[in-house]
Design a protein around this motif. Structure first.
Motif, PDB file in Angstrom:
ATOM      1  N   GLU A 132       0.926  -1.151   0.006  1.00 42.43           N
ATOM      2  CA  GLU A 132       0.073  -0.051   0.051  1.00 42.43           C
ATOM      3  C   GLU A 132       0.952   1.276   0.161  1.00 42.43           C
ATOM      4  OE1 GLU A 132      -1.962   0.570   3.729  1.00 42.43           O
ATOM      5  OE2 GLU A 132      -3.685   1.180   2.868  1.00 42.43           O
ATOM      6  N   SER A 133       0.628   1.955  -0.861  1.00 39.55           N
ATOM      7  CA  SER A 133       1.364   3.352  -1.074  1.00 39.55           C
ATOM      8  C   SER A 133       0.599   4.911  -0.896  1.00 39.55           C
ATOM      9  CB  SER A 133       1.990   3.256  -2.344  1.00 39.55           C
ATOM     10  OG  SER A 133       0.721   3.551  -3.443  1.00 39.55           O
ATOM     11  N   GLY A 134      -0.501   4.734  -0.663  1.00 33.35           N
ATOM     12  CA  GLY A 134      -1.239   6.092  -0.494  1.00 33.35           C
ATOM     13  C   GLY A 134      -2.008   6.429  -1.687  1.00 33.35           C
ATOM     14  N   VAL A 135      -1.691   5.762  -2.798  1.00 34.50           N
ATOM     15  CA  VAL A 135      -2.678   6.031  -3.825  1.00 34.50           C
ATOM     16  C   VAL A 135      -3.143   4.519  -4.542  1.00 34.50           C
ATOM     17  CG1 VAL A 135      -1.558   8.291  -4.787  1.00 34.50           C
ATOM     18  CG2 VAL A 135      -0.424   6.108  -5.553  1.00 34.50           C
ATOM     19  N   SER A 136      -4.131   4.717  -5.460  1.00 33.22           N
ATOM     20  CA  SER A 136      -4.507   3.411  -5.960  1.00 33.22           C
ATOM     21  C   SER A 136      -3.959   3.512  -7.408  1.00 33.22           C
ATOM     22  CB  SER A 136      -6.025   3.592  -6.242  1.00 33.22           C
ATOM     23  OG  SER A 136      -6.633   2.551  -6.945  1.00 33.22           O
ATOM     24  N   THR A 137      -2.782   2.497  -7.618  1.00 34.87           N
ATOM     25  CA  THR A 137      -1.977   2.618  -8.621  1.00 34.87           C
ATOM     26  C   THR A 137      -2.516   1.674  -9.807  1.00 34.87           C
ATOM     27  OG1 THR A 137      -1.054   0.373  -7.701  1.00 34.87           O
ATOM     28  CG2 THR A 137       0.149   2.774  -7.084  1.00 34.87           C
ATOM     29  N   THR A 138      -2.175   1.739 -10.753  1.00 32.06           N
ATOM     30  CA  THR A 138      -2.641   0.997 -12.093  1.00 32.06           C
ATOM     31  C   THR A 138      -2.545  -0.408 -11.760  1.00 32.06           C
ATOM     32  OG1 THR A 138      -2.105   2.729 -13.342  1.00 32.06           O
ATOM     33  CG2 THR A 138      -2.710   0.477 -14.514  1.00 32.06           C
ATOM     34  N   ALA A 139      -1.233  -0.833 -11.180  1.00 33.39           N
ATOM     35  CA  ALA A 139      -0.857  -2.177 -11.006  1.00 33.39           C
ATOM     36  C   ALA A 139      -1.813  -2.768 -10.095  1.00 33.39           C
ATOM     37  CB  ALA A 139       0.362  -2.287 -10.192  1.00 33.39           C
ATOM     38  N   LEU A 140      -2.514  -2.030  -8.966  1.00 33.24           N
ATOM     39  CA  LEU A 140      -3.427  -2.740  -8.044  1.00 33.24           C
ATOM     40  C   LEU A 140      -4.858  -2.829  -8.824  1.00 33.24           C
ATOM     41  CD1 LEU A 140      -3.392  -0.628  -4.569  1.00 33.24           C
ATOM     42  CD2 LEU A 140      -2.943  -3.274  -5.109  1.00 33.24           C
ATOM     43  N   TYR A 141      -5.197  -1.922  -9.489  1.00 33.61           N
ATOM     44  CA  TYR A 141      -6.647  -1.981 -10.302  1.00 33.61           C
ATOM     45  C   TYR A 141      -6.468  -2.978 -11.298  1.00 33.61           C
ATOM     46  CZ  TYR A 141     -10.740  -0.791 -12.793  1.00 33.61           C
ATOM     47  OH  TYR A 141     -11.897  -0.869 -13.516  1.00 33.61           O
ATOM     48  N   MET A 142      -5.611  -2.973 -12.073  1.00 32.45           N
ATOM     49  CA  MET A 142      -5.565  -4.001 -13.050  1.00 32.45           C
ATOM     50  C   MET A 142      -5.344  -5.408 -12.363  1.00 32.45           C
ATOM     51  SD  MET A 142      -5.965  -2.627 -15.810  1.00 32.45           S
ATOM     52  CE  MET A 142      -5.969  -4.189 -16.868  1.00 32.45           C
ATOM     53  N   SER A 143      -4.655  -5.593 -11.428  1.00 37.05           N
ATOM     54  CA  SER A 143      -4.490  -6.973 -10.653  1.00 37.05           C
ATOM     55  C   SER A 143      -5.623  -7.258  -9.702  1.00 37.05           C
ATOM     56  CB  SER A 143      -3.293  -6.983  -9.946  1.00 37.05           C
ATOM     57  OG  SER A 143      -3.394  -6.170  -8.809  1.00 37.05           O
ATOM     58  N   CYS A 144      -6.686  -6.533  -9.626  1.00 37.48           N
ATOM     59  CA  CYS A 144      -7.789  -6.857  -8.878  1.00 37.48           C
ATOM     60  C   CYS A 144      -7.309  -7.553  -7.405  1.00 37.48           C
ATOM     61  CB  CYS A 144      -8.801  -7.784  -9.420  1.00 37.48           C
ATOM     62  SG  CYS A 144      -9.456  -7.396 -10.943  1.00 37.48           S
ATOM     63  N   THR A 145      -6.363  -6.940  -7.001  1.00 33.21           N
ATOM     64  CA  THR A 145      -5.999  -7.194  -5.274  1.00 33.21           C
ATOM     65  C   THR A 145      -5.761  -6.372  -4.757  1.00 33.21           C
ATOM     66  OG1 THR A 145      -3.493  -7.131  -6.113  1.00 33.21           O
ATOM     67  CG2 THR A 145      -4.361  -9.107  -6.584  1.00 33.21           C
ATOM     68  N   PHE A 146      -5.600  -6.709  -3.005  1.00 33.12           N
ATOM     69  CA  PHE A 146      -5.604  -5.641  -2.186  1.00 33.12           C
ATOM     70  C   PHE A 146      -3.849  -5.713  -1.912  1.00 33.12           C
ATOM     71  CE2 PHE A 146      -9.750  -6.811  -0.678  1.00 33.12           C
ATOM     72  CZ  PHE A 146     -10.280  -5.820  -1.074  1.00 33.12           C
ATOM     73  N   PRO A 147      -3.378  -4.524  -1.510  1.00 32.01           N
ATOM     74  CA  PRO A 147      -1.850  -4.455  -1.471  1.00 32.01           C
ATOM     75  C   PRO A 147      -1.907  -4.886   0.060  1.00 32.01           C
ATOM     76  CG  PRO A 147      -2.865  -2.220  -1.312  1.00 32.01           C
ATOM     77  CD  PRO A 147      -3.870  -3.157  -1.441  1.00 32.01           C
ATOM     78  N   ILE A 148      -0.439  -4.990   0.640  1.00 29.55           N
ATOM     79  CA  ILE A 148      -0.130  -5.475   1.921  1.00 29.55           C
ATOM     80  C   ILE A 148      -0.204  -4.022   2.615  1.00 29.55           C
ATOM     81  CG2 ILE A 148       1.711  -5.982   3.566  1.00 29.55           C
ATOM     82  CD1 ILE A 148       2.313  -8.381   1.248  1.00 29.55           C
ATOM     83  N   PRO A 149      -0.740  -3.784   3.702  1.00 31.70           N
ATOM     84  CA  PRO A 149      -0.722  -2.541   4.530  1.00 31.70           C
ATOM     85  C   PRO A 149       0.559  -1.996   4.692  1.00 31.70           C
ATOM     86  CG  PRO A 149      -2.564  -3.840   5.373  1.00 31.70           C
ATOM     87  CD  PRO A 149      -1.803  -4.607   4.430  1.00 31.70           C
TER      88      PRO A 149
END
Ligand code: 1GP
Length: 245
Positions: A132-149
Motif C-alpha cells: 500500500e502506497s497512499g494512492v490507487s495504482t494501475t498495478a493494483l486496479y489491473m491486478s484486482c488485488t489488495f496490497p499489503i498495508p
C-alpha cells in the motif's frame, strides 16, 4: 553472465544494483534511445521493460530501439501475457503473492507457459508483492488485488518467506508506479533479514536520497521508473547513489 546469476552474485557480494523501468506507454518512443544511452553511460545494471497497461503494441519497437543503443540486459517486467517478447534477454515471471487473485498466481502462467518455453528467454520466477502506497495504482486496479498495508511489516515478512519456500528466486516489493510513499525502510530491512534470495524494491523512488535509503535498508536492486520518465537527468545521480554504497 545470465541475468539471475548477475543479480545473485552481486547480492552475495553486497553490491547494489539499479534498474530503470521503461514503460513503453509512458516514455515517448523518440526517447527510448536517449534513456538507453544515458543508462549505458551511468552503468545502469538492468533495463526493465513493461507496464501494468499498454495502450499500443509497442513492446517490440521499444526493445529494438533500446537494444540499438546499449547492451545492458533487457528484462521484461510484464503487466500481461501480451508483453512477452523474444527480443529481450530475460523475463520476471511474476507471481503476485501479496494478492489472492488466482489469475495472477497461476492462471496467466498457464496461458503463457508454451510461449515462454519457445522464447529462449531466461525465466526468473519472482514473488511480486504490492505494498500500500497512499494512492490507487494501475498495478493494483489491473491486478484486482489488495496490497499489503504499508505498516504491516510482519505480513510482508511472512509472505516473502512463503515465496522463498515455494521456490521463487527473487522477491520484489513494489509500492506501485507513481506511489506517493515508497516501501518503508523497516519493511525492507525485515523482509531482507527473513529471506536468503535477492530483494528488489521499487515504486515511488524519485530522488537519489530515496534510492539510497532503500539500498541501505536492504534492497539489493532498486527500480526507478516514473521519476526518470519526468527527468532522465536523474539517471546518473541515482546510479551513483546506489552504486557507491
Ligand atoms: C513500478 O517499481 C516500479 O512497478 C517503479 O515505480 O515508476 O514509481 O518509479 P516508479
Amino acid at each position: 553472465m545470465e541475468v539471475y546469476s548477475k543479480i545473485s552474485v552481486n547480492s552475495s557480494e553486497g553490491k547494489g544494483m539499479f534498474a530503470i523501468l521503461i514503460d513503453p506507454d509512458k516514455i515517448h518512443h523518440n526517447s527510448f534511445r536517449t534513456v538507453a544511452h544515458k543508462a549505458a553511460e551511468a552503468d545502469v545494471d538492468f533495463l526493465f521493460i513493461g507496464g501494468s497497461l499498454l495502450s499500443a503494441d509497442i513492446m517490440e519497437e521499444c526493445l529494438y530501439e533500446v537494444r540499438c543503443e546499449t547492451d545492458i540486459p533487457l528484462v521484461i517486467f510484464p503487466g500481461s501475457v501480451f508483453q512477452i517478447n523474444k527480443a529481450a534477454d530475460a523475463i520476471l515471471l511474476l507471481s503476485l503473492i501479496s494478492g489472492r487473485n488466482p489469475e495472477m498466481l497461476i492462471g496467466n502462467h498457464v496461458v503463457a507457459a508454451p510461449y515462454l518455453k519457445a522464447s529462449q528467454l531466461e525465466i526468473i520466477p519472482t514473488g511480486y508483492m504490492l505494498i500500500e502506497s497512499g494512492v490507487s495504482t494501475t498495478a493494483l486496479y489491473m491486478s484486482c488485488t489488495f496490497p499489503i498495508p504499508h505498516s504491516k511489516d510482519e505480513i510482508a515478512v511472512n509472505t516473502a518467506m512463503a515465496g522463498e519456500m515455494l521456490g521463487l528466486k527473487l522477491i520484489y516489493l513494489d509500492a506501485g508506479s507513481g506511489a506517493t510513499s515508497p516501501v518503508s525502510a523497516s519493511m525492507i530491512t525485515k523482509v531482507k533479514q527473513a529471506i536468503g534470495i535477492p530483494l528488489i524494491v521499487g515504486g515511488g523512488i524519485d530522488t537519489p536520497e530515496k534510492a539510497r535509503r532503500a539500498r541501505e535498508a536492504g534492497a539489493n536492486l532498486v527500480v526507478v521508473g516514473n521519476a526518470i520518465e519526468k527527468d532522465s537527468g536523474l539517471i546518473h545521480e541515482i546510479a551513483y547513489a546506489i552504486h557507491e554504497i
